[in-house]
Scaffold this motif. Structure first.
Motif, PDB file in Angstrom:
ATOM      1  N   ASP A 266       0.856  -1.188   0.000  1.00 18.89           N
ATOM      2  CA  ASP A 266       0.000   0.000   0.000  1.00 18.89           C
ATOM      3  C   ASP A 266       0.890   1.235   0.000  1.00 18.89           C
ATOM      4  OD1 ASP A 266      -2.471  -1.241  -0.040  1.00 18.89           O
ATOM      5  OD2 ASP A 266      -2.530  -1.492   2.136  1.00 18.89           O
ATOM      6  N   PRO A 267       0.501   2.336  -0.587  1.00 21.53           N
ATOM      7  CA  PRO A 267      -0.820   2.604  -1.189  1.00 21.53           C
ATOM      8  C   PRO A 267      -0.869   2.317  -2.686  1.00 21.53           C
ATOM      9  CG  PRO A 267       0.413   4.630  -1.099  1.00 21.53           C
ATOM     10  CD  PRO A 267       1.325   3.574  -0.532  1.00 21.53           C
ATOM     11  N   CYS A 268       0.082   1.550  -3.192  1.00 20.45           N
ATOM     12  CA  CYS A 268       0.159   1.326  -4.641  1.00 20.45           C
ATOM     13  C   CYS A 268      -0.544   0.051  -5.080  1.00 20.45           C
ATOM     14  CB  CYS A 268       1.623   1.309  -5.081  1.00 20.45           C
ATOM     15  SG  CYS A 268       2.481   2.866  -4.762  1.00 20.45           S
ATOM     16  N   ARG A 269      -1.139  -0.679  -4.149  1.00 18.02           N
ATOM     17  CA  ARG A 269      -1.884  -1.875  -4.543  1.00 18.02           C
ATOM     18  C   ARG A 269      -3.072  -1.478  -5.418  1.00 18.02           C
ATOM     19  NH1 ARG A 269      -2.213  -5.389   1.080  1.00 18.02           N
ATOM     20  NH2 ARG A 269      -0.033  -6.085   1.074  1.00 18.02           N
ATOM     21  N   MET A 270      -3.239  -2.209  -6.489  1.00 18.48           N
ATOM     22  CA  MET A 270      -4.321  -1.908  -7.435  1.00 18.48           C
ATOM     23  C   MET A 270      -4.901  -3.196  -7.999  1.00 18.48           C
ATOM     24  SD  MET A 270      -2.851   1.329  -9.591  1.00 18.48           S
ATOM     25  CE  MET A 270      -4.499   1.647 -10.196  1.00 18.48           C
ATOM     26  N   GLN A 271      -6.097  -3.069  -8.550  1.00 11.86           N
ATOM     27  CA  GLN A 271      -6.743  -4.193  -9.215  1.00 11.86           C
ATOM     28  C   GLN A 271      -7.276  -3.771 -10.576  1.00 11.86           C
ATOM     29  OE1 GLN A 271      -9.819  -5.686  -6.528  1.00 11.86           O
ATOM     30  NE2 GLN A 271      -8.540  -7.482  -6.102  1.00 11.86           N
ATOM     31  N   GLN A 272      -7.323  -4.730 -11.483  1.00 10.10           N
ATOM     32  CA  GLN A 272      -8.053  -4.559 -12.733  1.00 10.10           C
ATOM     33  C   GLN A 272      -9.363  -5.305 -12.623  1.00 10.10           C
ATOM     34  OE1 GLN A 272      -5.800  -5.810 -16.171  1.00 10.10           O
ATOM     35  NE2 GLN A 272      -4.606  -3.916 -16.241  1.00 10.10           N
ATOM     36  N   HIS A 273     -10.424  -4.685 -13.095  1.00 14.52           N
ATOM     37  CA  HIS A 273     -11.752  -5.298 -13.052  1.00 14.52           C
ATOM     38  C   HIS A 273     -12.157  -5.662 -14.485  1.00 14.52           C
ATOM     39  CE1 HIS A 273     -11.855  -4.000  -8.912  1.00 14.52           C
ATOM     40  NE2 HIS A 273     -11.588  -2.765  -9.306  1.00 14.52           N
ATOM     41  N   ILE A 274     -12.156  -6.956 -14.756  1.00 19.27           N
ATOM     42  CA  ILE A 274     -12.419  -7.454 -16.108  1.00 19.27           C
ATOM     43  C   ILE A 274     -13.916  -7.698 -16.290  1.00 19.27           C
ATOM     44  CG2 ILE A 274     -11.878  -9.218 -17.809  1.00 19.27           C
ATOM     45  CD1 ILE A 274      -9.514  -7.420 -16.969  1.00 19.27           C
ATOM     46  N   ALA A 275     -14.443  -7.246 -17.413  1.00 17.71           N
ATOM     47  CA  ALA A 275     -15.881  -7.387 -17.673  1.00 17.71           C
ATOM     48  C   ALA A 275     -16.136  -7.608 -19.154  1.00 17.71           C
ATOM     49  CB  ALA A 275     -16.627  -6.143 -17.194  1.00 17.71           C
TER      50      ALA A 275
END
Length: 309
Positions: A266-275
C-alpha cells in the motif's frame, strides 16, 4: 435528386444483362421476359437521360457510359447489402457471425474458456476474435465493428449506452526478471524503484493506465526505456532485463518461468476489473445473450475456484 425512372430493380436488370451479354440469358437469369428486360434497360436510359447501348441489329453493344454505370452500380449494390445487413442486425435479425474483442492478456485463459463454452451453447456460431487495447476495443464496439468486448473497467464504470457484466478482478504486481534483487521479497514498495528503468504498454491499454496510476501514488515519474503494443512483448522485455513493469496476476501461470510477480505494498496496490461489455441497444441479440450467459457461468466458476469451493 434521382429521376423516378432510376430504380434498384432496373439497375439489377442492367447489371445482369452486362454480365450475361444477351437479353435472353438475362431474362432466364431473372425469370423475366426478354421484352421486360429490354423495356427496363430503355427506361433506365430515359431516367439517366443518356444512352447506354448502341443498337447493332438485334444486339445491344455497351457504350463507355454503360461500363461506368456497371462499375459504380455494383459498388452501390454492395454498399446497400452491407447497409441492410447492419440494419437487420441492429433490429435483432442476425447471422451466425459473432465478433468478439478482447485484451491480449485475456487470451491466456479467459478467452479460450469463453469461446469453448459459446461453441457448446451454439455450435454453428462463427466466432471472429479481435485483440487490441481497451481504447480501440471500445471504439470498435460503438461503431458496430464488434458485438461484445472483454476489457478492463474502472470500478465506477457507468455508460448509458453500454451494458457491463463483471467477470473477475485481478491484482496488479511488480513484474521483475528472475533473480532480481526483489526475488525473495514478499512484497515491494513501488517508491523503492524510483531510480529503476521500466517497460510499459503504449497509451490506450488498461495496464498502461493502471501502471501510471500506481506511479502517481508512489510519487514519481518512471524512467520508461521502451513502450510496446502487446503484453507478450512486454513480458519478453522484462525477462531480458530491459526493465521492470506492472502487470496483472493472470499472466503468472503461463510466464512464471520467465518473470516473477511480486505484490505491491500500500498505497500502490491496485486491481483490474475485467468485464464483458456490449451495447445496451443490442442486449437482446441472440448471439450476445449466449455470450452473456456464458460470461455469467464463467464468473461463477472463477469465484468458486478462487474460494476453493
Amino acid at each position: 435528386m434521382l429521376d423516378d425512372a432510376i430504380t434498384l430493380k432496373k439497375l439489377e436488370v442492367f447489371l445482369t444483362f452486362m454480365q450475361t451479354g444477351t437479353l435472353a440469358e438475362a431474362a432466364s437469369a431473372l425469370g423475366m421476359s426478354t421484352v421486360s428486360i429490354h423495356r427496363a434497360i430503355h427506361s433506365l436510359e430515359e431516367g439517366l437521360k443518356c444512352p447506354l447501348f448502341r443498337q447493332e441489329g438485334r444486339l445491344l453493344t455497351p457504350l463507355p457510359s454503360a461500363r461506368v454505370l456497371e462499375e459504380q452500380g455494383r459498388q452501390v449494390l454492395a454498399a446497400l447489402e452491407e447497409a441492410v445487413k447492419a440494419t437487420r442486425e441492429t433490429a435483432g435479425i442476425h447471422s451466425n457471425q459473432f465478433k468478439l474483442g478482447a485484451l491480449y492478456s485475456l487470451t491466456l485463459a479467459t478467452v479460450p474458456k469463453l469461446i469453448a463454452g459459446l461453441k457448446l451453447r451454439k455450435g454453428d456460431l462463427n466466432i471472429e476474435l479481435t485483440l487490441d487495447s481497451n481504447q480501440v476495443l471500445f471504439r470498435k464496439l460503438r461503431s458496430l465493428e464488434l458485438d461484445a468486448i472483454l476489457v478492463s473497467l474502472d470500478r465506477d464504470f457507468s455508460e448509458p449506452d453500454c451494458l457491463a457484466l463483471p467477470l473477475f478482478s485481478d491484482d496488479i504486481f511488480l513484474a521483475a526478471p528472475l533473480g532480481s534483487p526483489y526475488a525473495d521479497s514478499q512484497e515491494v514498495g513501488l517508491p523503492e524503484l524510483k531510480d529503476a528503468t521500466f517497460v510499459t504498454l503504449t497509451q490506450g491499454f488498461a495496464t498502461y493506465t493502471d501502471s501510471f496510476r500506481a506511479f502517481e501514488r508512489a510519487g514519481f515519474t518512471p524512467n520508461v526505456v521502451m513502450q510496446v503494443s502487446d503484453i507478450f512483448s512486454l513480458i519478453s522485455m522484462v525477462s531480458a532485463g530491459m526493465g521492470y513493469a506492472l502487470l496483472p496476476g493472470r499472466v503468472e501461470a503461463v510466464f512464471e518461468n520467465k518473470i516473477q510477480l511480486i505484490p505491491l505494498k500500500d498505497p500502490c496496490r491496485m486491481q483490474q476489473h475485467i468485464a464483458m461489455v456490449c451495447l445496451a441497444s443490442r442486449e437482446r441479440d441472440p448471439r450476445i445473450l449466449h455470450c452473456i450467459a456464458e460470461c455469467r457461468a464463467y464468473a461463477r466458476q472463477y469465484l468458486q475456484e478462487k474460494q476453493g469451493v
